[in-house]
Design a protein around this motif. Structure first.
Motif, PDB file in Angstrom:
ATOM      1  N   LYS A   1      -3.502   2.407  10.759  1.00  0.00           N
ATOM      2  CA  LYS A   1      -3.889   1.250  11.559  1.00  0.00           C
ATOM      3  C   LYS A   1      -5.051   0.489  10.916  1.00  0.00           C
ATOM      4  O   LYS A   1      -5.779   1.040  10.090  1.00  0.00           O
ATOM      5  CB  LYS A   1      -4.257   1.697  12.969  1.00  0.00           C
ATOM      6  CG  LYS A   1      -3.070   2.230  13.767  1.00  0.00           C
ATOM      7  CD  LYS A   1      -3.476   2.582  15.182  1.00  0.00           C
ATOM      8  CE  LYS A   1      -2.273   3.042  15.999  1.00  0.00           C
ATOM      9  NZ  LYS A   1      -2.663   3.377  17.392  1.00  0.00           N
ATOM     10  N   PRO A   2      -5.234  -0.799  11.269  1.00  0.00           N
ATOM     11  CA  PRO A   2      -6.336  -1.611  10.713  1.00  0.00           C
ATOM     12  C   PRO A   2      -7.675  -0.915  10.912  1.00  0.00           C
ATOM     13  O   PRO A   2      -7.880  -0.257  11.937  1.00  0.00           O
ATOM     14  CB  PRO A   2      -6.249  -2.914  11.510  1.00  0.00           C
ATOM     15  CG  PRO A   2      -4.829  -2.998  11.956  1.00  0.00           C
ATOM     16  CD  PRO A   2      -4.395  -1.578  12.205  1.00  0.00           C
ATOM     17  N   PRO A   3      -8.556  -0.988   9.912  1.00  0.00           N
ATOM     18  CA  PRO A   3      -8.471  -1.808   8.694  1.00  0.00           C
ATOM     19  C   PRO A   3      -7.831  -1.088   7.515  1.00  0.00           C
ATOM     20  O   PRO A   3      -8.053  -1.457   6.370  1.00  0.00           O
ATOM     21  CB  PRO A   3      -9.942  -2.088   8.400  1.00  0.00           C
ATOM     22  CG  PRO A   3     -10.627  -0.823   8.838  1.00  0.00           C
ATOM     23  CD  PRO A   3      -9.868  -0.334  10.049  1.00  0.00           C
ATOM     24  N   LYS A   4      -7.023  -0.048   7.782  1.00  0.00           N
ATOM     25  CA  LYS A   4      -6.486   0.783   6.705  1.00  0.00           C
ATOM     26  C   LYS A   4      -5.051   0.422   6.331  1.00  0.00           C
ATOM     27  O   LYS A   4      -4.398   1.155   5.599  1.00  0.00           O
ATOM     28  CB  LYS A   4      -6.569   2.251   7.106  1.00  0.00           C
ATOM     29  CG  LYS A   4      -7.981   2.695   7.462  1.00  0.00           C
ATOM     30  CD  LYS A   4      -8.005   4.099   8.015  1.00  0.00           C
ATOM     31  CE  LYS A   4      -9.423   4.480   8.445  1.00  0.00           C
ATOM     32  NZ  LYS A   4      -9.490   5.811   9.061  1.00  0.00           N
ATOM     33  N   GLN A   5      -4.559  -0.704   6.833  1.00  0.00           N
ATOM     34  CA  GLN A   5      -3.170  -1.042   6.590  1.00  0.00           C
ATOM     35  C   GLN A   5      -2.879  -1.313   5.113  1.00  0.00           C
ATOM     36  O   GLN A   5      -1.788  -1.002   4.615  1.00  0.00           O
ATOM     37  CB  GLN A   5      -2.719  -2.226   7.455  1.00  0.00           C
ATOM     38  CG  GLN A   5      -3.393  -3.555   7.138  1.00  0.00           C
ATOM     39  CD  GLN A   5      -4.672  -3.750   7.916  1.00  0.00           C
ATOM     40  OE1 GLN A   5      -5.357  -2.784   8.217  1.00  0.00           O
ATOM     41  NE2 GLN A   5      -4.989  -4.996   8.247  1.00  0.00           N
ATOM     42  N   LEU A   6      -3.858  -1.879   4.391  1.00  0.00           N
ATOM     43  CA  LEU A   6      -3.655  -2.133   2.964  1.00  0.00           C
ATOM     44  C   LEU A   6      -3.510  -0.816   2.200  1.00  0.00           C
ATOM     45  O   LEU A   6      -2.624  -0.677   1.349  1.00  0.00           O
ATOM     46  CB  LEU A   6      -4.815  -2.951   2.396  1.00  0.00           C
ATOM     47  CG  LEU A   6      -4.771  -3.193   0.879  1.00  0.00           C
ATOM     48  CD1 LEU A   6      -3.504  -3.943   0.490  1.00  0.00           C
ATOM     49  CD2 LEU A   6      -6.015  -3.964   0.429  1.00  0.00           C
ATOM     50  N   ASN A   7      -4.358   0.154   2.518  1.00  0.00           N
ATOM     51  CA  ASN A   7      -4.265   1.445   1.839  1.00  0.00           C
ATOM     52  C   ASN A   7      -2.976   2.164   2.202  1.00  0.00           C
ATOM     53  O   ASN A   7      -2.433   2.932   1.398  1.00  0.00           O
ATOM     54  CB  ASN A   7      -5.473   2.316   2.197  1.00  0.00           C
ATOM     55  CG  ASN A   7      -5.862   3.238   1.059  1.00  0.00           C
ATOM     56  OD1 ASN A   7      -5.575   2.973  -0.100  1.00  0.00           O
ATOM     57  ND2 ASN A   7      -6.514   4.328   1.390  1.00  0.00           N
ATOM     58  N   TRP A   8      -2.484   1.931   3.412  1.00  0.00           N
ATOM     59  CA  TRP A   8      -1.185   2.488   3.809  1.00  0.00           C
ATOM     60  C   TRP A   8      -0.080   1.930   2.925  1.00  0.00           C
ATOM     61  O   TRP A   8       0.794   2.674   2.455  1.00  0.00           O
ATOM     62  CB  TRP A   8      -0.914   2.194   5.269  1.00  0.00           C
ATOM     63  CG  TRP A   8       0.523   2.323   5.675  1.00  0.00           C
ATOM     64  CD1 TRP A   8       1.388   1.325   5.942  1.00  0.00           C
ATOM     65  CD2 TRP A   8       1.246   3.542   5.864  1.00  0.00           C
ATOM     66  NE1 TRP A   8       2.615   1.818   6.287  1.00  0.00           N
ATOM     67  CE2 TRP A   8       2.562   3.187   6.246  1.00  0.00           C
ATOM     68  CE3 TRP A   8       0.918   4.893   5.749  1.00  0.00           C
ATOM     69  CZ2 TRP A   8       3.546   4.129   6.510  1.00  0.00           C
ATOM     70  CZ3 TRP A   8       1.901   5.841   6.008  1.00  0.00           C
ATOM     71  CH2 TRP A   8       3.197   5.459   6.384  1.00  0.00           C
ATOM     72  N   LEU A   9      -0.110   0.631   2.665  1.00  0.00           N
ATOM     73  CA  LEU A   9       0.897   0.014   1.798  1.00  0.00           C
ATOM     74  C   LEU A   9       0.788   0.540   0.373  1.00  0.00           C
ATOM     75  O   LEU A   9       1.803   0.744  -0.303  1.00  0.00           O
ATOM     76  CB  LEU A   9       0.734  -1.505   1.818  1.00  0.00           C
ATOM     77  CG  LEU A   9       1.043  -2.186   3.153  1.00  0.00           C
ATOM     78  CD1 LEU A   9       0.770  -3.687   3.067  1.00  0.00           C
ATOM     79  CD2 LEU A   9       2.488  -1.929   3.580  1.00  0.00           C
ATOM     80  N   VAL A  10      -0.439   0.757  -0.091  1.00  0.00           N
ATOM     81  CA  VAL A  10      -0.628   1.357  -1.411  1.00  0.00           C
ATOM     82  C   VAL A  10      -0.012   2.757  -1.437  1.00  0.00           C
ATOM     83  O   VAL A  10       0.644   3.139  -2.409  1.00  0.00           O
ATOM     84  CB  VAL A  10      -2.122   1.414  -1.783  1.00  0.00           C
ATOM     85  CG1 VAL A  10      -2.330   2.201  -3.078  1.00  0.00           C
ATOM     86  CG2 VAL A  10      -2.681   0.010  -1.934  1.00  0.00           C
ATOM     87  N   GLY A  11      -0.205   3.510  -0.369  1.00  0.00           N
ATOM     88  CA  GLY A  11       0.376   4.845  -0.276  1.00  0.00           C
ATOM     89  C   GLY A  11       1.897   4.814  -0.291  1.00  0.00           C
ATOM     90  O   GLY A  11       2.541   5.654  -0.924  1.00  0.00           O
ATOM     91  N   VAL A  12       2.483   3.841   0.411  1.00  0.00           N
ATOM     92  CA  VAL A  12       3.943   3.688   0.383  1.00  0.00           C
ATOM     93  C   VAL A  12       4.415   3.383  -1.037  1.00  0.00           C
ATOM     94  O   VAL A  12       5.422   3.936  -1.511  1.00  0.00           O
ATOM     95  CB  VAL A  12       4.383   2.575   1.355  1.00  0.00           C
ATOM     96  CG1 VAL A  12       5.872   2.281   1.195  1.00  0.00           C
ATOM     97  CG2 VAL A  12       4.078   2.970   2.796  1.00  0.00           C
ATOM     98  N   GLY A  13       3.671   2.513  -1.720  1.00  0.00           N
ATOM     99  CA  GLY A  13       4.006   2.209  -3.104  1.00  0.00           C
ATOM    100  C   GLY A  13       3.928   3.441  -3.989  1.00  0.00           C
ATOM    101  O   GLY A  13       4.790   3.674  -4.841  1.00  0.00           O
TER     102      GLY A  13
ATOM    103  N   GLN B   1      -3.668   5.387  -7.598  1.00  0.00           N
ATOM    104  CA  GLN B   1      -4.332   6.529  -6.968  1.00  0.00           C
ATOM    105  C   GLN B   1      -5.846   6.349  -6.959  1.00  0.00           C
ATOM    106  O   GLN B   1      -6.506   6.662  -5.963  1.00  0.00           O
ATOM    107  CB  GLN B   1      -3.960   7.820  -7.708  1.00  0.00           C
ATOM    108  CG  GLN B   1      -2.557   8.289  -7.411  1.00  0.00           C
ATOM    109  CD  GLN B   1      -2.195   9.519  -8.211  1.00  0.00           C
ATOM    110  OE1 GLN B   1      -2.413  10.649  -7.772  1.00  0.00           O
ATOM    111  NE2 GLN B   1      -1.639   9.318  -9.394  1.00  0.00           N
ATOM    112  N   LEU B   2      -6.406   5.849  -8.047  1.00  0.00           N
ATOM    113  CA  LEU B   2      -7.844   5.595  -8.077  1.00  0.00           C
ATOM    114  C   LEU B   2      -8.236   4.589  -7.003  1.00  0.00           C
ATOM    115  O   LEU B   2      -9.232   4.777  -6.293  1.00  0.00           O
ATOM    116  CB  LEU B   2      -8.261   5.078  -9.459  1.00  0.00           C
ATOM    117  CG  LEU B   2      -8.149   6.063 -10.621  1.00  0.00           C
ATOM    118  CD1 LEU B   2      -8.654   5.404 -11.903  1.00  0.00           C
ATOM    119  CD2 LEU B   2      -8.914   7.346 -10.344  1.00  0.00           C
ATOM    120  N   TYR B   3      -7.453   3.522  -6.880  1.00  0.00           N
ATOM    121  CA  TYR B   3      -7.738   2.525  -5.844  1.00  0.00           C
ATOM    122  C   TYR B   3      -7.562   3.139  -4.452  1.00  0.00           C
ATOM    123  O   TYR B   3      -8.362   2.878  -3.543  1.00  0.00           O
ATOM    124  CB  TYR B   3      -6.822   1.321  -6.010  1.00  0.00           C
ATOM    125  CG  TYR B   3      -7.031   0.274  -4.944  1.00  0.00           C
ATOM    126  CD1 TYR B   3      -8.116  -0.600  -5.006  1.00  0.00           C
ATOM    127  CD2 TYR B   3      -6.159   0.164  -3.863  1.00  0.00           C
ATOM    128  CE1 TYR B   3      -8.335  -1.544  -4.022  1.00  0.00           C
ATOM    129  CE2 TYR B   3      -6.363  -0.780  -2.874  1.00  0.00           C
ATOM    130  CZ  TYR B   3      -7.451  -1.632  -2.955  1.00  0.00           C
ATOM    131  OH  TYR B   3      -7.668  -2.566  -1.977  1.00  0.00           O
TER     132      TYR B   3
END
Length: 207
Positions: free
Chosen positions: A103-115, A191-193
């Motif tokens: 959930k926000p504000p972690k949605q960007l990192n969630w998308l990175v994890g999906v990638g 992964q670093l990001y």
């Protein structure tokens, strides 16, 4: 506060809440996944000295496993680390969904994890193709045919991703470069990001 201290705090936040790092909460799945990635990198580099992509792929693997000193141990470590990473990354994603850590504000990192999950699955698949057996050739043929069903770009995309695998061997120079260079490099940077965003967002606690 001077600019240098601002930069350090930006890169490495000063603290993370203790509860965000509990083993019973995170299960250390992210850390185990990264450890498996490091093992894959080291063992993969050693295998590259003797592996030959293409028509000689399967015979070179037999040579590594039965002739090269400790080659069988290194190859088994590489294989099982890959399977471990697939399992732990999937479990990690399930843990994130279970705790609502996307959930926000972690949605960007969630998308990175999906990638990263997609990269890991594709790395595992290309590793299977590099075995160069008849089974991996059949798998590569199926993947190429599925991509070929995509109108306009399917054939070109299949060529970019797999080259021209034969039905007797899925190993090609294209797959070799993807598996050994391009995918690991991008996955490492992501992964670093990903780790930086976890600390930046205050750990892994759900909101």
């Amino acid at each position: 506060m001077n600019d240098s201290k601002n930069f350090v705090n930006h890169i490495r936040p000063r603290f993370v809440p203790e509860g965000a790092l509990r083993v019973l909460y995170t299960f250390c799945l992210g850390g185990v996944s990264f450890l498996a990635f490091i093992v894959l990198g080291v063992t993969g580099l050693l295998l590259m000295f003797h592996y030959q992509p293409g028509d000689n792929a399967f015979s070179s693997i037999l040579t590594i496993s039965s002739v090269i000193p400790y080659g069988g141990v290194i190859r088994n470590l590489h294989y099982w680390a890959g399977q471990l990473m697939v399992v732990t990354v999937n479990l990690h994603m399930l843990r994130v969904v279970w705790t609502h850590s996307y959930k926000p504000p972690k949605q960007l990192n969630w998308l990175v994890g999906v990638g990263l999950l997609i990269f890991v699955l594709f790395l595992d698949f290309t590793g299977y193709l590099l075995i160069g057996s008849q089974e991996s050739g059949a798998a590569a043929t199926v993947a190429v045919n599925i991509l070929g069903l995509i109108r306009l770009i399917g054939s070109g995309l299949a060529q970019i991703l797999f080259g021209e695998p034969s039905v007797l061997s899925g190993s090609t120079l294209v797959v070799y470069v993807w598996h050994c260079v391009a995918l690991p490099m991008v996955a490492f940077l992501l992964q670093l990001y990903h780790f930086w965003r976890v600390r930046r967002d205050g750990g892994v606690r759900p909101l």
